[in-house]
Design a protein around this motif. Structure first.
Motif, short mmCIF file in Angstrom:
data_model
loop_
_atom_site.label_atom_id
_atom_site.label_comp_id
_atom_site.label_asym_id
_atom_site.label_seq_id
_atom_site.Cartn_x
_atom_site.Cartn_y
_atom_site.Cartn_z
N UNK A 1 0.82 -1.19 0.00
CA UNK A 1 0.00 0.00 0.00
C UNK A 1 0.86 1.25 0.00
N UNK A 2 0.36 2.30 -0.62
CA UNK A 2 1.05 3.59 -0.60
C UNK A 2 0.73 4.38 0.67
N UNK A 3 -0.25 3.92 1.44
CA UNK A 3 -0.65 4.62 2.65
C UNK A 3 0.29 4.29 3.80
N UNK A 4 0.46 5.25 4.70
CA UNK A 4 1.29 5.06 5.89
C UNK A 4 0.39 4.81 7.10
N UNK A 5 0.94 4.12 8.08
CA UNK A 5 0.19 3.92 9.32
C UNK A 5 -0.15 5.27 9.93
N UNK B 1 -8.22 -1.22 3.31
CA UNK B 1 -9.57 -0.66 3.19
C UNK B 1 -9.65 0.37 2.07
N UNK B 2 -8.70 1.29 2.02
CA UNK B 2 -8.74 2.33 0.99
C UNK B 2 -8.59 1.73 -0.41
N UNK B 3 -7.73 0.75 -0.55
CA UNK B 3 -7.55 0.07 -1.83
C UNK B 3 -8.84 -0.64 -2.24
N UNK B 4 -9.46 -1.33 -1.32
CA UNK B 4 -10.67 -2.09 -1.64
C UNK B 4 -11.82 -1.19 -2.06
N UNK B 5 -11.86 0.00 -1.51
CA UNK B 5 -12.90 0.95 -1.88
C UNK B 5 -12.82 1.30 -3.36
N UNK B 6 -11.63 1.21 -3.94
CA UNK B 6 -11.45 1.49 -5.36
C UNK B 6 -11.85 0.32 -6.24
N UNK B 7 -11.91 -0.88 -5.67
CA UNK B 7 -12.07 -2.09 -6.47
C UNK B 7 -13.45 -2.72 -6.40
N UNK B 8 -14.18 -2.51 -5.31
CA UNK B 8 -15.43 -3.24 -5.15
C UNK B 8 -16.47 -2.40 -4.44
N UNK B 9 -17.74 -2.66 -4.78
CA UNK B 9 -18.84 -2.09 -4.01
C UNK B 9 -19.66 -3.19 -3.36
N UNK B 10 -19.08 -4.39 -3.27
CA UNK B 10 -19.74 -5.49 -2.57
C UNK B 10 -19.71 -5.21 -1.07
N UNK B 11 -20.77 -5.60 -0.39
CA UNK B 11 -20.82 -5.46 1.06
C UNK B 11 -19.77 -6.40 1.68
N UNK B 12 -19.04 -5.94 2.69
CA UNK B 12 -19.21 -4.74 3.49
C UNK B 12 -18.61 -3.45 2.93
N UNK B 13 -17.64 -3.55 1.99
CA UNK B 13 -17.03 -2.31 1.51
C UNK B 13 -18.05 -1.42 0.81
N UNK C 1 -11.19 7.62 5.72
CA UNK C 1 -10.17 6.61 5.48
C UNK C 1 -9.02 6.72 6.46
N UNK C 2 -8.67 7.93 6.86
CA UNK C 2 -7.63 8.11 7.89
C UNK C 2 -8.06 7.48 9.21
N UNK D 1 -7.79 0.57 12.09
CA UNK D 1 -8.19 -0.83 12.23
C UNK D 1 -7.86 -1.64 10.97
N UNK D 2 -7.08 -1.07 10.08
CA UNK D 2 -6.67 -1.77 8.86
C UNK D 2 -5.55 -2.75 9.23
N UNK D 3 -5.73 -4.00 8.84
CA UNK D 3 -4.74 -5.02 9.20
C UNK D 3 -3.38 -4.77 8.55
N UNK D 4 -3.34 -4.00 7.49
CA UNK D 4 -2.06 -3.68 6.86
C UNK D 4 -1.10 -3.06 7.86
N UNK D 5 -1.63 -2.32 8.83
CA UNK D 5 -0.78 -1.63 9.79
C UNK D 5 -0.65 -2.38 11.11
#
Length: 323
Positions: free
Chosen positions: A16-20, A215-227, A245-246, A251-255
């Motif tokens: 991910x390009x996002x930082x903790x 979470x932020x990445x998934x928001x770009x890829x899918x509109x399936x629930x739960x995202x 998103x911040x 609670x994002x497991x990436x971090x």
């Protein structure tokens, strides 16, 4: 359906390009310390569930904020009194159900703790644990509850419950406190990984198609629930995306996965529209202390390997928790 995400070769290196978020470690340390300070003793009583080869207990332990969380504890008879224990967390919308509904890990010779999910149990299985916290405006579902502030997040409470379930498992009859594993599918997989990151008692962890990864990445890829709950919310609160998103990054497991130090097993369906592969691989590739075992399924979605995964995971757990 065809694969829609990055090719597997790119997934294996995706980050991910996002930082903790700032203060992420202190956020979780404070949350856990406050909840442990508010907690009480683990309570359990035997229940007659009509099981011929297992002893069953109704367990109540203290989760987030000292709130009661319920669980079923299943102990195989005749295998000794210090068994390795598998703490099982549940998928989105489900609760612990009835005693006889989840026997897989006890049938494989483990003591098994089936943990209820606070405020859930109204979609595919019944639950018994309330969530006494309210929230601001939110879409139906769980992902947008408390997105106004990191300390109000529903998933802060649920992931704290997961970490403290491990403490409870160590105190239960028939279990070896040095051989505790956490496992789960989807939301349960996220809880299993979070517990391993937040509680050093965890000796091994396994997650199938884990939720809350990227979470932020998934928001770009899918509109399936739960995202899809999150995209529907942001379609109304049009100017809040970055703020929300911040908050959810907490609670994002990436971090959280960089904190995992125990053997780790993760399964990914490469056509998964509910928990897209790149989000999961972002969390996998953030693991810094362990090299996980990763299983990929090119023609499967959110079920990933399903029963094939469970059969493989049972053997893997016996290897990780010998005795």
């Amino acid at each position: 359906m065809p694969q829609f995400d990055l090719p597997l070769e790119q997934l294996r290196s995706y980050r991910t390009a996002r930082a903790a978020p700032p203060g992420h470690t202190e956020y979780w340390q404070r949350t856990l310390a406050q909840s442990r300070a508010a907690g009480g003793s683990v309570r359990y009583q035997a229940v007659d569930a009509g099981l011929a080869v297992l002893d069953a207990y109704d367990v109540t332990f203290s989760g987030f904020g000292g709130h009661d969380v319920h669980a079923w504890h299943l102990v195989p008879r005749g295998l000794g009194d210090r068994l390795p224990v598998v703490v099982e967390f549940l998928g989105y919308g489900g609760g612990r159900g009835l005693v006889h509904e989840r026997l897989t890990w006890a049938a494989h010779g483990f003591a098994q703790l089936v943990v209820d999910s606070r405020g859930q149990g109204g979609i595919w299985n019944t639950g018994d644990t309330p969530d006494p916290h309210g929230s601001g405006p939110a879409t139906p579902g769980l992902l947008t509850r408390g997105v106004e502030h990191p300390y109000q997040l529903y998933y802060r409470r649920l992931l704290t419950d997961a970490a403290l379930a491990v403490d409870a498992a160590a105190e239960l009859p028939g279990t070896d406190p040095d051989r505790i594993a956490t496992i789960g599918h989807s939301q349960g997989g996220a809880m299993a990984l979070a517990a391993a990151a937040l509680n050093p008692r965890v000796a091994a962890t396994g997650a199938r198609a884990p939720f809350l990864c990227g979470i932020a990445r998934n928001l770009q890829l899918t509109d399936a629930v739960p995202y899809g709950e999150l995209s529907a919310y942001l379609a109304l609160y049009r100017d809040r995306a970055e703020q929300v998103l911040d908050v959810l990054d907490h609670v994002d497991l990436t971090f959280l996965t960089p904190q995992i130090a125990c053997p780790t097993w993760i399964s990914v369906g490469l056509t998964d529209l509910i928990c897209p592969p790149s989000g999961i691989f972002g969390a996998i590739n953030a693991l810094g202390q362990v090299r996980p075992e990763v299983r990929t399924w090119p023609y499967n979605g959110h079920e990933a390997g399903g029963p094939h995964d469970e059969a493989h995971l049972a053997g893997w757990l016996h290897q990780q928790l010998p005795g």
